[in-house]
Design a protein around this motif. Sequence first.
Motif, mmCIF file in Angstrom:
data_model
loop_
_atom_site.group_PDB
_atom_site.id
_atom_site.type_symbol
_atom_site.label_atom_id
_atom_site.label_comp_id
_atom_site.label_asym_id
_atom_site.label_seq_id
_atom_site.Cartn_x
_atom_site.Cartn_y
_atom_site.Cartn_z
ATOM 1 N N UNK A 1 51.137 36.152 35.710
ATOM 2 C CA UNK A 1 50.146 36.874 35.090
ATOM 3 C C UNK A 1 49.977 37.037 33.756
ATOM 4 N N UNK A 2 49.143 36.858 33.024
ATOM 5 C CA UNK A 2 49.134 37.139 31.375
ATOM 6 C C UNK A 2 48.806 38.434 31.250
ATOM 7 N N UNK A 3 49.238 39.058 30.192
ATOM 8 C CA UNK A 3 48.880 40.345 29.661
ATOM 9 C C UNK A 3 47.450 40.463 29.400
ATOM 10 N N UNK A 4 46.769 41.423 30.187
ATOM 11 C CA UNK A 4 45.400 41.407 30.078
ATOM 12 C C UNK A 4 44.819 41.497 28.624
ATOM 13 N N UNK B 1 38.941 44.353 29.873
ATOM 14 C CA UNK B 1 39.021 45.185 31.244
ATOM 15 C C UNK B 1 38.796 44.261 32.263
ATOM 16 N N UNK B 2 38.215 43.309 32.411
ATOM 17 C CA UNK B 2 37.977 42.353 33.770
ATOM 18 C C UNK B 2 39.266 41.475 33.862
ATOM 19 N N UNK B 3 39.998 41.261 32.493
ATOM 20 C CA UNK B 3 41.252 40.771 32.853
ATOM 21 C C UNK B 3 42.373 41.688 33.687
ATOM 22 N N UNK B 4 41.987 42.859 33.183
ATOM 23 C CA UNK B 4 42.982 43.920 33.601
ATOM 24 C C UNK B 4 42.713 43.961 35.406
ATOM 25 N N UNK B 5 41.458 44.292 35.538
ATOM 26 C CA UNK B 5 41.099 44.329 36.853
ATOM 27 C C UNK B 5 41.605 43.087 37.769
ATOM 28 N N UNK C 1 45.261 40.135 41.390
ATOM 29 C CA UNK C 1 46.455 39.155 41.525
ATOM 30 C C UNK C 1 47.825 39.455 41.992
ATOM 31 N N UNK C 2 48.230 40.659 41.415
ATOM 32 C CA UNK C 2 49.534 41.398 41.814
ATOM 33 C C UNK C 2 49.337 41.533 43.468
ATOM 34 N N UNK C 3 48.350 42.546 43.645
ATOM 35 C CA UNK C 3 48.227 42.935 44.967
ATOM 36 C C UNK C 3 48.246 41.811 45.926
ATOM 37 N N UNK C 4 47.627 40.774 45.624
ATOM 38 C CA UNK C 4 47.775 39.403 46.670
ATOM 39 C C UNK C 4 48.956 38.677 46.738
ATOM 40 N N UNK D 1 44.606 50.676 26.937
ATOM 41 C CA UNK D 1 43.712 50.610 28.206
ATOM 42 C C UNK D 1 42.820 49.441 27.515
ATOM 43 N N UNK D 2 42.730 48.236 28.334
ATOM 44 C CA UNK D 2 41.912 47.139 27.663
ATOM 45 C C UNK D 2 40.406 47.545 27.731
ATOM 46 N N UNK D 3 39.739 47.339 26.865
ATOM 47 C CA UNK D 3 38.306 47.530 26.598
ATOM 48 C C UNK D 3 37.269 46.421 27.410
ATOM 49 N N UNK D 4 36.210 46.902 27.842
ATOM 50 C CA UNK D 4 35.539 45.809 28.181
ATOM 51 C C UNK D 4 34.644 45.123 27.154
#
Length: 422
Positions: free
Chosen positions: A154-157, A160-164, A169-172, A285-288
């Motif tokens: 997983x890439x560094x986001x 914000x969409x990348x972050x979510x 993906x991590x949970x999966x 925190x990544x922004x939208x």
Amino acid sequence: MAAAGLTLSTAAHAQSLAVWDDLTFEGQSAVIQQLNKEFEAAHPGVTITRTARTFDDMKLTLKLAVSAGNGPVVTKVNQGAGDMGAMVKEGLLLPLDAYIAKYGWDKRQSDSVLARDRWSDTGQFGQGKTYGISGLGEMVGLYYNKKILDDAGIAVPNTFDDFVAALDALKAKGAVPFMIGTSKQHLALHMIAAISQAHIDAGKRATLDDLIYGRGGTWKTDGNVESAKLVQHWAKDGYFFPGFQGISSDDAVQLFVSGQGAFLISGTWYFGDMQHNPDIHFMPVPAPKGISKPMTVGGVDLAWAVTSLGKDQATQDLAGAYIDYMVSEKAAATWANAGYFPATALPADAKVTLTPLLSEGIAMWKTINANDALGHYPDWASPTMLKTIDDNSPHLLAGDQTPEAFVDALDGDYQAYLKGKK
């Protein structure tokens, strides 16, 4: 500065200066003890009597101790209506404007930072006399473990969409997306506020500023509701470390340092702990998409202040000299060498070896200040806002309070405060 200190020390003779601080983490405590020894060495006959209290203990005891006459002369105090504002109103803190002029503190820190320690005679936050100054800068951002992300592919986001998507993906993949602990301290508050403020462009910050400085407004915004809704989803649906409700913030940080989670939202005050794991990094925190200058929760740590127990001019001047040393360039270099983030800019000739984490923090601080994007802690908004958030966030995370009801509770607290000011 040195000459002024030596002149004062000659006049001070044998004197004890009672100081309270909230620098209770091991790394922080080591730095403040070193700085206290250096101050004593430069002021023969002066003894610093230090009392260390946690943030929560300080909130509970400081005002009562000063009112009773057995508190500190110099203290750290939380900005905002609940602590500094209440103490100013009751005459328990002394203005520091004369020492700002004497020592040139306004040349070391920006006016927008110093404004966070101002209260007018009519009780208006952010204007009037200045009652404190801080030694450390603070930002609430996103800590991430690069190794965990790499191992999961997983890439560094970036957004914000990348972050979510990264969390999903991590949970999966069976990894723990978020490390958090909510039994003590305030990681939940910081998470909700950081997400909400990352959705605000600095060019439209006036509404947030008015809210925090008690000028009016409402907490009932789409951004606050959506942030609360998202955090509730993560808590209920297995994105948080198992058993987070029984873990303190400090313990959660130690678990994160040991590699037990991919992300953690908190502040730069944990740099000293986080630097022990080279896989840990720090970013906003990544922004939208569409938010070019996102706000970041933060500002400065609890302010150094002088209480009304400084009864005479000599004691007040000693207190002023002590605070001057705590926000000096030399103190800034000492903090930086320990891996912490100073509020005072480092001198050009400072011999400081920056950790990678601190370098990331300093670069982030420069960008945020250039964008005028330094946000606020929501608990500053009213004397009781921290308690209201702490009382309601467990119900939000447990799913027995709706996001709308959570935000309504915050707004009810705030509107009652505004009404009481009139």
